[in-house]
Design an enzyme around this catalytic site. Sequence first.
Site, PDB file in Angstrom:
ATOM      1  N   SER A   1       6.523  33.235  -5.968  1.00 40.02           N
ATOM      2  CA  SER A   1       5.637  32.321  -5.244  1.00 40.02           C
ATOM      3  C   SER A   1       5.860  32.287  -3.733  1.00 40.02           C
ATOM      4  O   SER A   1       5.048  31.685  -3.024  1.00 40.02           O
ATOM      5  CB  SER A   1       5.763  30.899  -5.799  1.00 40.02           C
ATOM      6  OG  SER A   1       5.117  30.828  -7.037  1.00 40.02           O
TER       7      SER A   1
ATOM      8  N   TYR B   1       6.743  22.248  -4.843  1.00 41.36           N
ATOM      9  CA  TYR B   1       6.055  21.580  -5.963  1.00 41.36           C
ATOM     10  C   TYR B   1       6.467  20.114  -6.063  1.00 41.36           C
ATOM     11  O   TYR B   1       6.490  19.422  -5.042  1.00 41.36           O
ATOM     12  CB  TYR B   1       6.329  22.337  -7.278  1.00 41.36           C
ATOM     13  CG  TYR B   1       6.170  23.824  -7.100  1.00 41.36           C
ATOM     14  CD1 TYR B   1       4.919  24.347  -6.779  1.00 41.36           C
ATOM     15  CD2 TYR B   1       7.241  24.698  -7.197  1.00 41.36           C
ATOM     16  CE1 TYR B   1       4.757  25.710  -6.581  1.00 41.36           C
ATOM     17  CE2 TYR B   1       7.080  26.060  -7.003  1.00 41.36           C
ATOM     18  CZ  TYR B   1       5.843  26.546  -6.695  1.00 41.36           C
ATOM     19  OH  TYR B   1       5.684  27.881  -6.488  1.00 41.36           O
TER      20      TYR B   1
ATOM     21  N   LYS C   1       2.985  33.409  -1.772  1.00 36.17           N
ATOM     22  CA  LYS C   1       1.826  32.539  -1.513  1.00 36.17           C
ATOM     23  C   LYS C   1       1.714  32.167  -0.028  1.00 36.17           C
ATOM     24  O   LYS C   1       0.636  31.836   0.463  1.00 36.17           O
ATOM     25  CB  LYS C   1       1.921  31.273  -2.374  1.00 36.17           C
ATOM     26  CG  LYS C   1       1.835  31.565  -3.878  1.00 36.17           C
ATOM     27  CD  LYS C   1       2.175  30.327  -4.721  1.00 36.17           C
ATOM     28  CE  LYS C   1       2.123  30.623  -6.211  1.00 36.17           C
ATOM     29  NZ  LYS C   1       2.595  29.467  -7.022  1.00 36.17           N
TER      30      LYS C   1
ATOM     31  N   VAL D   1       9.962  31.536  -8.386  1.00 39.86           N
ATOM     32  CA  VAL D   1      10.772  31.503  -9.608  1.00 39.86           C
ATOM     33  C   VAL D   1      11.714  32.700  -9.745  1.00 39.86           C
ATOM     34  O   VAL D   1      12.509  32.751 -10.678  1.00 39.86           O
ATOM     35  CB  VAL D   1       9.945  31.362 -10.917  1.00 39.86           C
ATOM     36  CG1 VAL D   1       9.347  29.992 -11.063  1.00 39.86           C
ATOM     37  CG2 VAL D   1       8.917  32.457 -11.039  1.00 39.86           C
TER      38      VAL D   1
ATOM     39  N   TYR E   1      -3.068  38.629  -8.446  1.00 37.12           N
ATOM     40  CA  TYR E   1      -2.064  37.560  -8.290  1.00 37.12           C
ATOM     41  C   TYR E   1      -0.709  37.965  -8.874  1.00 37.12           C
ATOM     42  O   TYR E   1       0.332  37.775  -8.244  1.00 37.12           O
ATOM     43  CB  TYR E   1      -2.601  36.281  -8.954  1.00 37.12           C
ATOM     44  CG  TYR E   1      -1.588  35.174  -9.043  1.00 37.12           C
ATOM     45  CD1 TYR E   1      -1.279  34.393  -7.929  1.00 37.12           C
ATOM     46  CD2 TYR E   1      -0.928  34.904 -10.245  1.00 37.12           C
ATOM     47  CE1 TYR E   1      -0.331  33.381  -8.008  1.00 37.12           C
ATOM     48  CE2 TYR E   1       0.011  33.889 -10.336  1.00 37.12           C
ATOM     49  CZ  TYR E   1       0.312  33.135  -9.217  1.00 37.12           C
ATOM     50  OH  TYR E   1       1.253  32.137  -9.296  1.00 37.12           O
TER      51      TYR E   1
HETATM   52  N1  GLN Z   1       4.287  34.404 -10.840  1.00 37.30           N
HETATM   53  C1  GLN Z   1       4.755  33.075 -11.085  1.00 37.30           C
HETATM   54  C2  GLN Z   1       3.747  32.296 -11.891  1.00 37.30           C
HETATM   55  O1  GLN Z   1       2.604  32.378 -11.601  1.00 37.30           O
HETATM   56  C3  GLN Z   1       5.038  32.398  -9.789  1.00 37.30           C
HETATM   57  C4  GLN Z   1       5.487  30.966  -9.969  1.00 37.30           C
HETATM   58  C5  GLN Z   1       6.549  30.572  -8.989  1.00 37.30           C
HETATM   59  O2  GLN Z   1       7.214  31.388  -8.381  1.00 37.30           O
HETATM   60  N2  GLN Z   1       6.785  29.278  -8.895  1.00 37.30           N
HETATM   61  O3  GLN Z   1       4.069  31.579 -12.795  1.00 37.30           O
END
Ligand code: GLN
Length: 305
Positions: free
Chosen positions: A64, A239, A67, A257, A191
């Site tokens: 993430s 988050y 992003k 993650v 994505y």
């Molecule tokens: N690729 C992961 C997902 O979409 C990314 C989530 C994350 O890093 N928090 O679940």
Amino acid sequence: MADLAKILAEIVDELSARENRGVPATYIPELAAIDPKKFGIAVETAEGESYVAGDATEAFSIQSVSKVFTLAIALGRLGDQLWGRVGREPSGQAFNSILQLEHEQGRPRNPFINAGAIAVTDAILAGHEPKELLGELLHFVRTAAGDDDIHINKSVAKSETNTGHRNFALAHFMRSYNRLYNPPELTLGAYFHQCAIEMSCAQLARAGRFLMGAPGMPRMVAPSRVLRINAIMMTCGHYDASGDFAFRVGLPGKSGVGGGILCIVPGKASIAVWSPGLNDQGNSKLGTEAIEMLATRMGWSVFSG
Ligand code: GLN
């Protein structure tokens, strides 16, 4: 900054002894296999100095953290029109929550929760093949880092394609509200690959330099956008632990993650940390602690002037 090298070495030392390191993400099988003992940290300063410690040159899945880069591309391409597709309020919900999306008619709260990031990727995919978008994203990240040796790990992308049922649910749900313009499979293909970009802490800290907004740093987006991206990192980057991160660290940050965190000290530094074990909110447990230690010892906080 002689202190910085010493502080990073101390942090690596202190944290390597930790027994409770959190749990690596298990819902993406390729990530579950990573050694939870890995730990790296890197800092780039506004003076152009680089500091690394631990496993800082080993590549990991940025997930993430990507992003931030797609948001920068989207703001560059669509400008404020992007805010028609996605909000900019903290969600107070888990990164992959579906609950709020129904209450709010399929409009994601912010670009960093999964639904919001999928909507951003969908927005920049318009009129392009996923391959073209991923090429543009890699070009952006490589230019920002000043390093062409940054790649997408296709096995990680495939692993998530096979198990990413939540993200399929989110994408189809948004599509049902006509809030996704491309077929969900196409947007999610892009994505999952964006999330599978691999970088080391050293590369990630370099890629984050444009967010310092300091003279002499790569200019990837307009200065006014740099401020806004930092604001969203501060309010939404962790988050439902964004408030806690702001309280403990006082700096804009974005987690993934894979266990990585990119954290910006406006005008001063770009920090990347990697420790694969996650806390209950899906953010790197020791990564968060490391940045808290570093920020405290350096006196870095957006609230300290
Ligand atoms: N690729 C992961 C997902 O979409 C990314 C989530 C994350 O890093 N928090 O679940």
